[in-house]
Design an enzyme around this catalytic site. Structure first.
Site, PDB file in Angstrom:
ATOM      1  N   MET A   1       0.845  -1.200   0.000  1.00  0.00           N
ATOM      2  CA  MET A   1       0.000   0.000   0.000  1.00  0.00           C
ATOM      3  C   MET A   1       0.885   1.257   0.000  1.00  0.00           C
ATOM      4  SD  MET A   1      -3.452  -0.923   2.005  1.00  0.00           S
ATOM      5  CE  MET A   1      -2.887  -0.573   3.654  1.00  0.00           C
ATOM      6  N   GLY A   2       2.159   1.073  -0.306  1.00  0.00           N
ATOM      7  CA  GLY A   2       3.048   2.214  -0.449  1.00  0.00           C
ATOM      8  C   GLY A   2       3.544   2.769   0.873  1.00  0.00           C
TER       9      GLY A   2
ATOM     10  N   HIS B   1       9.137  -3.359   3.281  1.00  0.00           N
ATOM     11  CA  HIS B   1       8.734  -3.529   1.874  1.00  0.00           C
ATOM     12  C   HIS B   1       9.966  -3.740   0.984  1.00  0.00           C
ATOM     13  CE1 HIS B   1       5.443  -0.665   3.273  1.00  0.00           C
ATOM     14  NE2 HIS B   1       4.778  -1.733   2.913  1.00  0.00           N
TER      15      HIS B   1
ATOM     16  N   GLN C   1     -10.392  -2.582   2.165  1.00  0.00           N
ATOM     17  CA  GLN C   1      -9.932  -3.259   3.386  1.00  0.00           C
ATOM     18  C   GLN C   1      -9.909  -2.333   4.602  1.00  0.00           C
ATOM     19  OE1 GLN C   1      -6.022  -4.157   1.416  1.00  0.00           O
ATOM     20  NE2 GLN C   1      -5.177  -3.810   3.455  1.00  0.00           N
TER      21      GLN C   1
ATOM     22  N   LYS D   1       5.121  -9.817   9.168  1.00  0.00           N
ATOM     23  CA  LYS D   1       4.545  -8.832  10.100  1.00  0.00           C
ATOM     24  C   LYS D   1       3.019  -8.951  10.121  1.00  0.00           C
ATOM     25  CE  LYS D   1       3.716  -4.596  11.837  1.00  0.00           C
ATOM     26  NZ  LYS D   1       2.953  -3.947  10.798  1.00  0.00           N
TER      27      LYS D   1
HETATM   28  O1  PAF Z   1      -0.175  -5.742   3.385  1.00  0.00           O
HETATM   29  C1  PAF Z   1      -0.632  -4.808   2.697  1.00  0.00           C
HETATM   30  O2  PAF Z   1       0.006  -3.775   2.517  1.00  0.00           O
HETATM   31  C2  PAF Z   1      -2.009  -4.950   2.061  1.00  0.00           C
HETATM   32  O3  PAF Z   1      -2.891  -5.602   2.895  1.00  0.00           O
HETATM   33  C3  PAF Z   1      -1.963  -5.628   0.669  1.00  0.00           C
HETATM   34  C4  PAF Z   1      -1.489  -7.050   0.754  1.00  0.00           C
HETATM   35  C5  PAF Z   1      -1.062  -4.833  -0.250  1.00  0.00           C
HETATM   36  C6  PAF Z   1      -3.375  -5.642   0.073  1.00  0.00           C
HETATM   37  O4  PAF Z   1      -3.890  -4.361  -0.062  1.00  0.00           O
END
Ligand code: PAF
EC number: 6.3.2.1
Length: 292
Positions: free
Chosen positions: A30-31, A37, A61, A152
């Site tokens: 999600m940036g 990441h 979500q 995580k």
């Molecule tokens: O873990 C995340 O950042 C989000 O839940 C994902 C897997 C990118 C789905 O939106």
């Protein structure tokens, strides 16, 4: 690195690469990228010919009172970091591209039962339905050979693995260990919400897990005793409010009375207004996620 925002663009790009015989690794995010990441991206790059990372803050979500509107976003910064981590294609679609009919008008969803109702699912109803649905959409768009997720979000990993197994999805899931700040705080995009005193208070999560590990190492096998010890430690921190502390079977997420490996010790704690999660995986040989 190519940055694309349209579904047909990313599909065409990936198809061309696949025709050249390249393997495709997907890193959905999600940036507001952090070292957690970037570790996923580097891991994917080490294993696959091509890495496609996605940046999409998925409205589906987030609950109505959650932080969708204020979730940190910075595509310029993220693209530089992703390029340096070896990402080949960055897919960053706007919400209208992913949900042209409006996400509120979606009729089809991917629902994983039972395991989504426990732990984070209990206080975030609908969250994992949103995750499973968007991850399925991303799998359908990119058709990766392998997708990479961070430990995580332990429950998210269990939900995605279950979905892939039960629906015969043609993708392999790789889980990458938690990345921590030097003082133990698990990396999270939401850490930017923490004021200095809260940042300090947030250490109670990793400290509680460390205590649980010490007790497990010393032979404690009562889940209730572990939870009580962790609760006591966290309750001493005035800025912390416990959402849950759980000791569960790592595959089914069913609560355990007596700890047996592989077990997941997981917790969600609000520090001020920021809800943080963390966990440790207690495995067969009694070594724990690279955390401590
Ligand atoms: O873990 C995340 O950042 C989000 O839940 C994902 C897997 C990118 C789905 O939106």
């Amino acid at each position: 690195m190519q940055i694309v925002t349209r579904i047909d663009e990313v599909k065409n790009l990936v198809r061309q690469l696949r025709r050249q015989g390249k393997t495709i690794g997907l890193v959905p995010t999600m940036g507001y990228l952090h070292e957690g990441h970037l570790t996923l991206m580097r891991w994917a790059k080490a294993e696959q010919d091509v890495v496609v990372a996605t940046i999409f803050v998925n409205p589906l979500q987030f609950g109505p009172n959650e932080d969708f509107a204020v979730y940190p976003r910075d595509l310029d910064r993220d693209s530089k970091l992703a390029a340096a981590a070896g990402v080949d294609v960055l897919f960053a679609p706007p919400v209208e591209e992913m949900y042209p009919q409006g996400y509120e008008n979606m009729l089809a969803f991917v629902d994983v039962r039972k395991i989504t109702e426990r732990l984070c699912g209990a206080s975030r109803p609908g969250h994992f339905r949103g995750v499973a649905t968007v991850v399925t959409k991303l799998f359908n768009i990119v058709e990766p050979d392998v997708a990479y997720f961070g430990q995580k979000d332990a429950q998210q990993v269990v939900v995605i693995r279950t979905m892939v197994r039960d629906l015969n999805m043609n993708v392999r899931i790789v889980t990458v260990p938690i990345v921590r700040e030097p003082d133990g705080l698990a990396m999270s995009s939401r850490n930017v919400y923490l004021a200095p005193a809260e940042r300090q208070a947030a250490l109670v999560l990793s400290r509680a897990l460390k205590l649980a590990k010490e007790k497990l190492d010393a032979g404690e096998r009562s889940a209730a005793a572990l939870i009580a010890a962790m609760r006591e430690l966290i309750d001493r921190e005035p800025l912390a409010t416990i959402d849950y502390i759980s000791v569960s079977d790592a595959a089914t997420l069913e609560e355990l009375d007596t700890v047996r490996a592989p077990a997941l010790v997981a917790l969600a704690v609000k520090i001020g207004r920021t809800r943080l999660i963390d966990n440790l995986l207690w495995e067969e040989k009694q070594h724990v996620s690279h955390a401590f």
